[in-house]
Design a protein around this motif. Sequence first.
Motif, PDB file in Angstrom:
ATOM      1  N   PRO A   1       0.832  -1.203   0.000  1.00  0.00           N
ATOM      2  CA  PRO A   1       0.000   0.000   0.000  1.00  0.00           C
ATOM      3  C   PRO A   1       0.860   1.243   0.000  1.00  0.00           C
ATOM      4  N   GLU A   2       0.399   2.253  -0.724  1.00  0.00           N
ATOM      5  CA  GLU A   2       1.177   3.478  -0.848  1.00  0.00           C
ATOM      6  C   GLU A   2       1.398   4.156   0.491  1.00  0.00           C
ATOM      7  N   ASN A   3       0.425   4.005   1.373  1.00  0.00           N
ATOM      8  CA  ASN A   3       0.541   4.722   2.639  1.00  0.00           C
ATOM      9  C   ASN A   3       1.330   3.941   3.673  1.00  0.00           C
ATOM     10  N   GLU A   4       1.856   2.731   3.278  1.00  0.00           N
ATOM     11  CA  GLU A   4       2.562   1.924   4.269  1.00  0.00           C
ATOM     12  C   GLU A   4       3.825   2.628   4.750  1.00  0.00           C
ATOM     13  N   LYS A   5       4.573   3.194   3.800  1.00  0.00           N
ATOM     14  CA  LYS A   5       5.827   3.839   4.178  1.00  0.00           C
ATOM     15  C   LYS A   5       5.598   5.258   4.672  1.00  0.00           C
ATOM     16  N   GLU A   6       4.399   5.777   4.369  1.00  0.00           N
ATOM     17  CA  GLU A   6       4.117   7.152   4.755  1.00  0.00           C
ATOM     18  C   GLU A   6       3.432   7.236   6.115  1.00  0.00           C
ATOM     19  N   GLY A   7       3.084   6.050   6.663  1.00  0.00           N
ATOM     20  CA  GLY A   7       2.345   6.020   7.915  1.00  0.00           C
ATOM     21  C   GLY A   7       3.223   6.398   9.092  1.00  0.00           C
ATOM     22  N   THR A   8       2.603   6.408  10.241  1.00  0.00           N
ATOM     23  CA  THR A   8       3.324   6.734  11.471  1.00  0.00           C
ATOM     24  C   THR A   8       4.059   5.505  11.967  1.00  0.00           C
ATOM     25  N   ASP A   9       4.771   5.651  13.047  1.00  0.00           N
ATOM     26  CA  ASP A   9       5.531   4.551  13.636  1.00  0.00           C
ATOM     27  C   ASP A   9       4.664   3.679  14.534  1.00  0.00           C
ATOM     28  N   ASP A  10       3.376   4.065  14.703  1.00  0.00           N
ATOM     29  CA  ASP A  10       2.487   3.256  15.546  1.00  0.00           C
ATOM     30  C   ASP A  10       2.363   1.871  14.930  1.00  0.00           C
ATOM     31  N   HIS A  11       2.692   0.835  15.709  1.00  0.00           N
ATOM     32  CA  HIS A  11       2.700  -0.534  15.189  1.00  0.00           C
ATOM     33  C   HIS A  11       1.427  -1.255  15.609  1.00  0.00           C
ATOM     34  N   VAL A  12       0.617  -1.650  14.624  1.00  0.00           N
ATOM     35  CA  VAL A  12      -0.619  -2.353  14.896  1.00  0.00           C
ATOM     36  C   VAL A  12      -0.564  -3.705  14.206  1.00  0.00           C
ATOM     37  N   GLY A  13      -0.868  -4.784  14.930  1.00  0.00           N
ATOM     38  CA  GLY A  13      -0.841  -6.120  14.355  1.00  0.00           C
ATOM     39  C   GLY A  13       0.093  -7.022  15.130  1.00  0.00           C
ATOM     40  N   PRO A  14      -0.032  -8.350  14.966  1.00  0.00           N
ATOM     41  CA  PRO A  14       0.732  -9.291  15.784  1.00  0.00           C
ATOM     42  C   PRO A  14       2.204  -9.415  15.411  1.00  0.00           C
ATOM     43  N   PHE A  15       2.576  -9.105  14.156  1.00  0.00           N
ATOM     44  CA  PHE A  15       3.946  -9.316  13.732  1.00  0.00           C
ATOM     45  C   PHE A  15       4.828  -8.092  14.000  1.00  0.00           C
ATOM     46  N   THR A  16       6.112  -8.367  14.214  1.00  0.00           N
ATOM     47  CA  THR A  16       7.054  -7.277  14.463  1.00  0.00           C
ATOM     48  C   THR A  16       7.286  -6.491  13.173  1.00  0.00           C
ATOM     49  N   LYS A  17       7.855  -5.314  13.321  1.00  0.00           N
ATOM     50  CA  LYS A  17       8.121  -4.462  12.162  1.00  0.00           C
ATOM     51  C   LYS A  17       9.090  -5.139  11.202  1.00  0.00           C
ATOM     52  N   GLU A  18      10.038  -5.924  11.767  1.00  0.00           N
ATOM     53  CA  GLU A  18      11.011  -6.611  10.928  1.00  0.00           C
ATOM     54  C   GLU A  18      10.329  -7.626  10.006  1.00  0.00           C
TER      55      GLU A  18
ATOM     56  N   GLN B   1       7.067 -19.108  17.452  1.00  0.00           N
ATOM     57  CA  GLN B   1       6.267 -18.421  18.470  1.00  0.00           C
ATOM     58  C   GLN B   1       4.783 -18.516  18.143  1.00  0.00           C
ATOM     59  N   LEU B   2       4.480 -18.177  16.895  1.00  0.00           N
ATOM     60  CA  LEU B   2       3.088 -18.175  16.451  1.00  0.00           C
ATOM     61  C   LEU B   2       2.499 -19.579  16.495  1.00  0.00           C
ATOM     62  N   ALA B   3       3.267 -20.568  16.054  1.00  0.00           N
ATOM     63  CA  ALA B   3       2.785 -21.951  16.022  1.00  0.00           C
ATOM     64  C   ALA B   3       2.455 -22.450  17.428  1.00  0.00           C
ATOM     65  N   LYS B   4       3.290 -22.101  18.403  1.00  0.00           N
ATOM     66  CA  LYS B   4       3.050 -22.527  19.776  1.00  0.00           C
ATOM     67  C   LYS B   4       1.776 -21.913  20.335  1.00  0.00           C
TER      68      LYS B   4
END
Length: 335
Positions: free
Chosen positions: A45-62, A137-140
């Motif tokens: 998504p175009e706004n993915e890189k333009e978004g804020t640093d707020d991290h939402v969702g189960p996976f890490t930023k990496e 981690q997720l599998a467990k």
Amino acid sequence: MAAQIAELNHVRIEHNDAQHQQRENDGHHSHSHVSETIRVDVIHPENEKEGTDDHVGPFTKEVMDFELPKRFTLPLTLTPYDGLGDPKKFLKKFRSIMIVNGASDTILCRCFPNYLDGPTLEWLCALPAGSISRFQQLAKLFEEHFAGSAIYLHDSDYLNTIKQGQNESLKDYMTYFTKIAISILDLHPEVHLHALKSGLRPGKFQETIAIAKPKTLAEFWERAKRQIDIEELRQAQKSDRTTYRDDDKTPTSKKGFKVTPRFDSYTQFNAKREDIIKEILNSKLIKPPRKAGTYQDTKNVDKSKYCAFHQKHGHTTDDCVVAKDLLERLAAGPP
């Protein structure tokens, strides 16, 4: 919705659309992978890189920043998990299919949401933000959360544990076996037939099946149906004999005792009841009763009347309550 969840949903929708298109155009997809796959262009998504640093969702930023290989292929051979069935087996299938397609640990994390449906996908999205960095981690967490779902469904291995009891009728055995079998998804007919034959109680019918070697469920069922009919005839005869023994215990002072009909109305057959009874006796499917019972006065028997079932004088076959009840049960068939 946050960029991470948006991307998960986007890839999932494309995957589902691709599955539908794949069924309509079977044979036109690439064969570059061992398992059936569909090519998915990863869209950021175009706004993915333009978004804020707020991290939402189960996976890490990496994990989410990991760039998937160009035109990565998603296998189509795995049905999304909806919360029913053994989560361990689902994870095993998922890993094996993805590894065959060259997926790394990070790719496993990124692709896993595509194979979740309904409550399982909601569960994943509800995990703490940025808490998953490795698939292990997720599998467990997945296995622990859905462990209870394994008890709701049986698999084909369970069929091999079903055995016909020593005093269990073939009809009862097959009824229970079938009830379990129809709850097993994608049960192969050969596995079904093998387990059904293996569970038979040692005896004449098992020997008959061993000699006949039915190759299909239909062939097995035809032979089983005949055996069930024979067992029910024998059971009917046994019940009648029990009635006669009970009648023998009746005090001789009770004159004029009559058997009470078990049915309010009786089927009108095309042939005479006497002819039907004679045919059954001649075929030796059942044997005539040893005694007629004490409901008739043997001293004042009407010699003009004869019962082909009891093979005694005193009443006709058409008027014989026991014979009428027997034929009615046979005509009604299995309950």
